[in-house]
Scaffold this active site. Structure first.
Site, PDB file in Angstrom:
ATOM      1  N   LYS A   1       0.816  13.175   3.094  1.00 27.25           N
ATOM      2  CA  LYS A   1       0.552  12.569   4.401  1.00 27.25           C
ATOM      3  C   LYS A   1       1.661  11.647   4.897  1.00 27.25           C
ATOM      4  CE  LYS A   1      -4.502  12.796   4.305  1.00 27.25           C
ATOM      5  NZ  LYS A   1      -5.770  12.041   4.418  1.00 27.25           N
TER       6      LYS A   1
ATOM      7  N   HIS B   1       2.145   1.656  -3.425  1.00 19.53           N
ATOM      8  CA  HIS B   1       0.982   2.005  -4.241  1.00 19.53           C
ATOM      9  C   HIS B   1       0.735   3.503  -4.130  1.00 19.53           C
ATOM     10  CE1 HIS B   1      -3.275   3.192  -4.224  1.00 19.53           C
ATOM     11  NE2 HIS B   1      -3.473   2.303  -5.185  1.00 19.53           N
TER      12      HIS B   1
ATOM     13  N   LYS C   1       0.826  -1.209   0.000  1.00 20.86           N
ATOM     14  CA  LYS C   1       0.000   0.000   0.000  1.00 20.86           C
ATOM     15  C   LYS C   1       0.862   1.262   0.000  1.00 20.86           C
ATOM     16  CE  LYS C   1      -3.876   2.348   0.266  1.00 20.86           C
ATOM     17  NZ  LYS C   1      -3.539   3.685   0.687  1.00 20.86           N
TER      18      LYS C   1
ATOM     19  N   GLU D   1       0.887   6.486  -6.813  1.00 17.79           N
ATOM     20  CA  GLU D   1      -0.231   7.431  -6.922  1.00 17.79           C
ATOM     21  C   GLU D   1       0.285   8.874  -6.951  1.00 17.79           C
ATOM     22  OE1 GLU D   1      -3.448   8.830  -3.671  1.00 17.79           O
ATOM     23  OE2 GLU D   1      -3.440   6.672  -4.088  1.00 17.79           O
TER      24      GLU D   1
END
Length: 655
Positions: free
Chosen positions: A427, A336, A333, A340
């Site tokens: 983030k 990923h 993730k 992104e």
């Protein structure tokens, strides 16, 4: 110690380690005597000495014996000062007079067994006159739910409703929903009153009931902010769980934290799954992509639920697979999200290029919409993707009162982009991924460029000051949009996106090698094809390429025909951008550099730098024609310094 008074006879430990008869002279409660509060005098000696209680022996110091049957459940104070549920294993006042009770913390392995003193135990049996331990108050809640979700915000409630819509063997899943806010839970239940298989528990005091509502082995998904809050929830939940229960964290966590959590919970006899989720709030409701990893035995217990809730790819396969042990799922993730970052930035750069060529938002939207079905090399709809869809929405969007604007009397609002602050925050997952790639020596320039582009956007004040102080020269040539420019830009976008995926998957392969996750890259890539933010047509040929050759050196080679036929178009586009516009396209530049470098048999700049390092630092270099490291016979630094000094003196003399 309250039984010790002046005149009491006892045994006191001397410097030789032996105990001798002594008499208590004074007992102090003063702070200065806290460590050694008892003054004694050995029988037959004159000196008086302050002693620690642990160095004294007396029946008066022995704890009162209490009956604690084996198997008794009580609260034990651990080393962290907190009380945890524990089970009595043995009581031995002879060998362990000061710590006579052996306990095991509930949910932990035998490695946690510990002998404790009575003052670290909490039980009604330890109270004077107690005969039997009161039965622990049991929850009246019936265990009916197949899975539970902690956190009833948009993501948590949407995922809960998604699962509640699904079934297994013709029976719908029962779902428990918990939140510290009772109002939040009541709001979700009220808005979805038709769901009789959704059970709510609101308030801090209802966590125990929430856990009691789950069938064994319990399965609880945590959907709260990443970091300390997640750790606190895991600890609170672990105290209420039993052996083989499963805790699932689906936050955007650093995979190293998930490795730590998996190790900790497995030592307690619990099981852990760090499961990335992609697709946002809409994906959570309709079917996201899941990236689980953790205790390997978990998958068989949760597979039927996760696969039912997951998005389905074009071939019907669910976008979920067990990625491996420890932090494998969160690692997938994390990268990923890094991919992104890159693809979002690439589409942002395509917009910037089109704007630099004078295209309006509506014109941009029209061209980008045509790209959804445009044939690229061997494939129709090569760039069709969720990222392209949202870019089309963005470039054609108009400002509105809902978006913070203020328009009356039917005034035509400007494009929303014109009113949007040019600052892009992040983030953490992108930064974590770039750091991991750098540390593992995996080249990921497009991903790094995307992160740096966000950081450069955030220093807006500095940019405005620079612009006010000086103007950069205008482009040397006039920008003119044409069908050729559009075609070149199409391929620049295509190869930039492919380069981003190639870097992302190379990073995952290296992470798997370093951390031994047990990652099966073809299966992992297949889960990206639907439900997630990165979904798009390109994932189909990518999945096929890795399934046909799991050891594929680099994803770029899966698009060899397209590269051979169209890479020069990308190069021409990059050249035009430098000559005709002031557009900033860091990911496009980085992608072209990555593609060209990864196909070079020799890198002249690398050869030069290797020798430069040998000149000034004697670092050595490798040769192409033989193995080993070598040093050349360069002019010494001392001679070089002397030559520089001599040349400087000559210039000074001329002046």
């Amino acid at each position: 110690m309250e039984n010790l008074k002046p005149g009491v006879k006892l045994q006191a430990k001397a410097d030789d380690g032996k105990y001798y008869a002594a008499e208590v002279m004074t007992v102090s409660t003063a702070k200065k005597n806290a460590k050694a509060p008892v003054k004694v005098k050995w029988v037959g000696y004159v000196d008086e000495v302050w002693m620690k209680v642990d160095d004294l022996k007396s029946k008066l110091l022995q704890p009162p014996k209490v009956e604690l049957p084996k198997g008794t459940l009580l609260q034990a104070v651990a080393d962290d000062g907190k009380s945890y549920k524990a089970e009595v294993l043995a009581v031995d006042y002879k060998k362990h007079a000061k710590s006579p009770v052996k306990v095991r913390y509930v949910g932990y392995t035998p490695a946690s067994d510990e002998w404790l003193s009575l003052d670290r135990l909490r039980s009604s049996l330890l109270k004077p006159g107690a005969k039997t331990e009161k039965a622990e108050k049991k929850s009246k809640v019936e265990a009916v739910s197949d899975i539970g979700i902690i956190g009833s915000g948009v993501m948590g409630s949407n995922l809960g409703l998604n699962i509640a819509d699904k079934s297994h063997n013709g029976v719908k899943f029962q779902v428990s929903l918990y939140d510290v806010s009772d109002d939040q839970v009541k709001g979700v239940l009220a808005a979805n009153a038709s769901y009789d298989n959704l059970h709510g528990f609101g308030g801090k005091d209802k966590l125990k009931d929430f856990v009691a509502s789950l069938k064994r082995p319990r399965k609880a998904i945590i959907l709260v902010p990443a970091g300390k809050i997640t750790d606190d929830v895991i600890q609170d939940l672990a105290k209420l769980c039993q052996k083989n229960d499963i805790i699932i964290d689906v936050g955007n966590a650093n995979f190293r934290d998930q490795i730590r959590r998996a190790d900790d919970l497995e030592k307690r006899g619990l099981r852990f799954l760090g499961m990335g989720v992609s697709g946002g709030a809409e994906g959570a409701r309709k079917g996201p992509a899941f990236f689980p990893g953790g205790t390997l035995s978990v998958w068989e217990d949760v597979k039927h639920i996760v696969e039912a809730a997951a998005a389905k790819a074009s071939d019907g396969r669910p976008c979920a697979t067990m990625n491996g042990k420890g932090g494998a799922g969160s690692c997938v993730k994390m990268f990923h999200n890094a991919g992104e970052y890159a693809v979002l930035q690439i589409w942002g750069e395509i917009h910037e290029v089109m704007k630099a060529y004078g295209l309006s938002g509506d014109q941009q939207a029209k061209i980008l919409t045509s790209w959804k079905t445009k044939v690229g090399g061997r494939y129709a709809g090569l760039l069709d993707s969720y990222m392209l869809d949202i870019t089309i929405e963005v470039v054609k969007a108009k400002d509105s009162n809902d978006a913070g604007g203020s328009y009356t009397n039917g005034a035509e609002p400007p494009p929303l982009l014109a009113k949007t602050m040019d600052k892009t925050d992040s983030k953490g997952t992108g930064l974590w991924s770039v750091v991991e790639a750098l540390q593992a020596a995996v080249p990921a320039p497009t991903i790094a460029a995307a992160l740096i582009a966000r950081q450069m956007s955030m220093v807006r004040g500095e940019r405005l000051e620079n612009a006010a102080a000086a103007k950069l020269p205008a482009p040397g040539q006039k920008a003119s949009w044409s069908s050729e420019v559009e075609e070149d830009l199409f391929w620049a976008a295509t190869f930039s996106v492919i380069a981003s995926y190639a870097q992302m998957f190379s990073c995952l392969r290296k992470m798997d090698e370093v951390f031994e996750f047990g990652l099966k890259l073809p299966a992992t890539i297949a889960t990206f094809r639907a439900g997630c933010i990165l979904q798009g047509f390109l994932l189909e040929p990518m999945t096929k390429a890795f399934e046909e050759n799991p050891k594929l050196a680099n994803l770029l080679s899966a698009f060899q025909p397209e590269l051979e036929a169209n890479l020069n178009r990308m190069k021409r586009m990059v050249g035009k951008l430098s000559q005709e516009t002031s557009a900033t396209v860091p990911c496009m530049f980085a992608s072209l550099d990555y593609i060209q470098t990864m196909y070079l048999t020799e890198i002249p700049s690398a050869q030069c730098v290797s020798l430069q390092r040998d000149v000034f630092g004697r670092h050595g270099f490798e040769r192409l024609d033989k193995a080993g490291r070598f040093n050349s016979n360069w002019r010494s630094l001392q001679e070089g310094d002397a030559a520089i000094t001599s040349a400087t003196s000559a210039v000074t003399a001329q002046k």
